[in-house]
Design an enzyme around this catalytic site. Structure first.
Site, mmCIF file in Angstrom:
data_model
loop_
_atom_site.group_PDB
_atom_site.id
_atom_site.type_symbol
_atom_site.label_atom_id
_atom_site.label_comp_id
_atom_site.label_asym_id
_atom_site.label_seq_id
_atom_site.Cartn_x
_atom_site.Cartn_y
_atom_site.Cartn_z
ATOM 1 N N CYS A 187 -14.301 1.241 -14.677
ATOM 2 C CA CYS A 187 -14.608 2.677 -14.543
ATOM 3 C C CYS A 187 -13.304 3.465 -14.567
ATOM 4 O O CYS A 187 -12.974 4.222 -13.666
ATOM 5 C CB CYS A 187 -15.381 2.907 -13.235
ATOM 6 S SG CYS A 187 -16.279 4.467 -13.129
ATOM 7 N N GLU A 228 0.819 -1.212 0.000
ATOM 8 C CA GLU A 228 0.000 0.000 0.000
ATOM 9 C C GLU A 228 0.854 1.264 0.000
ATOM 10 O O GLU A 228 0.528 2.245 -0.667
ATOM 11 C CB GLU A 228 -0.943 0.009 1.212
ATOM 12 C CG GLU A 228 -2.057 -1.024 1.139
ATOM 13 C CD GLU A 228 -3.011 -0.806 -0.033
ATOM 14 O OE1 GLU A 228 -3.006 0.294 -0.614
ATOM 15 O OE2 GLU A 228 -3.747 -1.749 -0.363
ATOM 16 N N CYS A 233 -19.386 0.799 -19.181
ATOM 17 C CA CYS A 233 -20.579 0.737 -18.338
ATOM 18 C C CYS A 233 -21.375 -0.552 -18.529
ATOM 19 O O CYS A 233 -22.020 -1.035 -17.594
ATOM 20 C CB CYS A 233 -21.462 1.952 -18.608
ATOM 21 S SG CYS A 233 -20.656 3.519 -18.202
ATOM 22 N N CYS A 270 -20.429 -3.045 -16.016
ATOM 23 C CA CYS A 270 -20.304 -2.584 -14.627
ATOM 24 C C CYS A 270 -21.437 -3.122 -13.754
ATOM 25 O O CYS A 270 -22.610 -2.989 -14.091
ATOM 26 C CB CYS A 270 -20.315 -1.064 -14.588
ATOM 27 S SG CYS A 270 -20.164 -0.394 -12.920
ATOM 28 N N CYS A 306 -26.396 4.047 -11.415
ATOM 29 C CA CYS A 306 -25.383 5.075 -11.686
ATOM 30 C C CYS A 306 -25.981 6.258 -12.446
ATOM 31 O O CYS A 306 -26.586 6.094 -13.505
ATOM 32 C CB CYS A 306 -24.232 4.461 -12.482
ATOM 33 S SG CYS A 306 -22.905 5.626 -12.845
#
Length: 354
Positions: free
Chosen positions: A205, A53, A212, A215, A221
DNA sequence: GATGCGTGGAG
DNA sequence: TCTCCAAGCAT
């Protein structure tokens, strides 16, 4: 939003759909323990999650890859890393950028050993007290290693939510709204959900492309009904000025090159450099650091976050190196053992080294 | 809250 | 070539 038409309350994010998508499409990453691994009793190692991270902050997965493997090889545990000199960590971090991360990485390893007996804390509140760990990283580690039900909001999630809500303000000006939208739906599988949303942002995205039709949260959305690529609204970009300077590559009669350590704070702090002039907004005449027969090796251009740098590179053989005391002389064949940021690798290359 | 802080890859 | 950007943090 004062002149916008009133909107209905948004449809909550469908966490179950996101998890179902993740179970089918999770990317395999070196530091990731996927749902299948989890089913076989394999759990995420907080040290590895933390290391990945920190490296991934503002950095692409592709760039992190070999650095992550190298660090894990050299320092398999947080105690190993804490016991290492900072200088060795900086050598290995060289080229990855944002060098405060490396200094904080080392400070954090020492803090984990001193304050937590070498065991990484797993609560986001405790993680947040450690150097180099901010809201995103604390939440990510807590979710991924212990399924703490916290919202993990990185740049990907900012974009996903900004599009989902068709946010008309930059995400950084709506942090509470974005975090709250995610926090409201964090499921039991908090770690998978966090990684799923980030994967969704990295693949479906994406910044310049929104698939889309693929998705899992397309039904609720708002962005997809308009134009998803309109979001997130971009904050005004500051212009990037140019600064000018000179860099000096000095070699002794054995061919070794003169290097020194940069200042304790500021740009490229505590990293290794060739001697340089000040970097100024205007071009200035060169003042060579020692008298010698200097050769001009051309110009190096390097772009930092907030300015662009043009360096004129000069090289010379220094007959009496005794007057140079602050630094050291390095074998040009062993520059990989030096903590040289990319800009100074360019300088050395311009002078015919590396 | 705005600013400082790297780099290499994609389009 | 140039623009934009990538899993942010510290001050």
């Amino acid at each position: 939003m004062s002149n916008a038409a009133p909107q209905q309350n948004p449809v909550p994010l469908d966490a179950a759909a996101v998890l179902a998508w993740y179970d089918r499409h999770a990317r395999t990453l070196p530091w990731r323990v996927g749902p299948a691994d989890r089913a076989r009793g394999i759990t995420a190692d907080p040290y590895r999650v933390w290391l990945s991270e920190i490296m991934l902050q503002q950095t692409t997965v592709a760039a992190v890859g070999r650095y992550y493997a190298r660090f894990l090889h050299l320092w398999p545990t947080v105690a190993d890393l804490a016991a290492s000199p900072l200088e060795a960590v900086l050598v290995e971090w060289a080229g990855l950028g944002y060098y405060a991360r490396a200094r904080n990485l080392h400070a954090c390893a020492k803090a984990v050993v001193e304050r937590f007996g070498g065991r990484f804390p797993t609560s986001s509140a405790e993680l947040l007290t450690l150097p180099g760990i901010g809201p995103y990283t604390a939440a990510a580690i807590a979710a991924i290693t212990g399924d703490e039900r916290v919202a993990v909001v990185d740049g990907n999630v900012d974009r996903v939510v900004a599009r989902y809500l068709a946010l008309e303000v930059p995400a950084r000006d709506a942090k509470d709204l974005v975090r709250g939208t995610v926090q409201a739906v964090v499921p039991e599988r908090a770690g998978d959900f966090a990684q799923a949303l980030m994967d969704l942002g990295a693949t479906i995205c994406a910044p310049r492309n929104a698939s889309c039709m693929l998705c899992p949260i397309q039904p609720g959305c708002r962005g997809t009904k308009l134009d998803p690529l309109l979001y997130p609204v971009k904050p005004e970009k500051a212009d990037r000025p140019t600064r000018y300077g000179h860099a000096f590559v000095m070699r002794d009669t054995d061919g070794d090159v003169y290097l020194q350590t940069r200042a304790e704070k500021g740009l490229l702090a505590q990293m290794t450099e060739t001697p340089v002039s000040d970097w100024t907004p205007d071009k200035r005449a060169v003042v060579h650091p020692v008298a010698s027969d200097w050769r001009y090796d051309g110009q190096v251009v390097h772009v930092f976050t907030h300015f662009r740098l043009e360096l004129d590179v000069w090289s010379a053989v220094v007959a009496d190196p005794a007057e140079l005391k602050a630094g050291w002389w390095a074998d040009p064949r062993e520059l990989d053992a030096e903590a040289l940021p990319s800009v100074f690798r360019k300088v050395l290359a311009a002078a015919g080294l590396q």
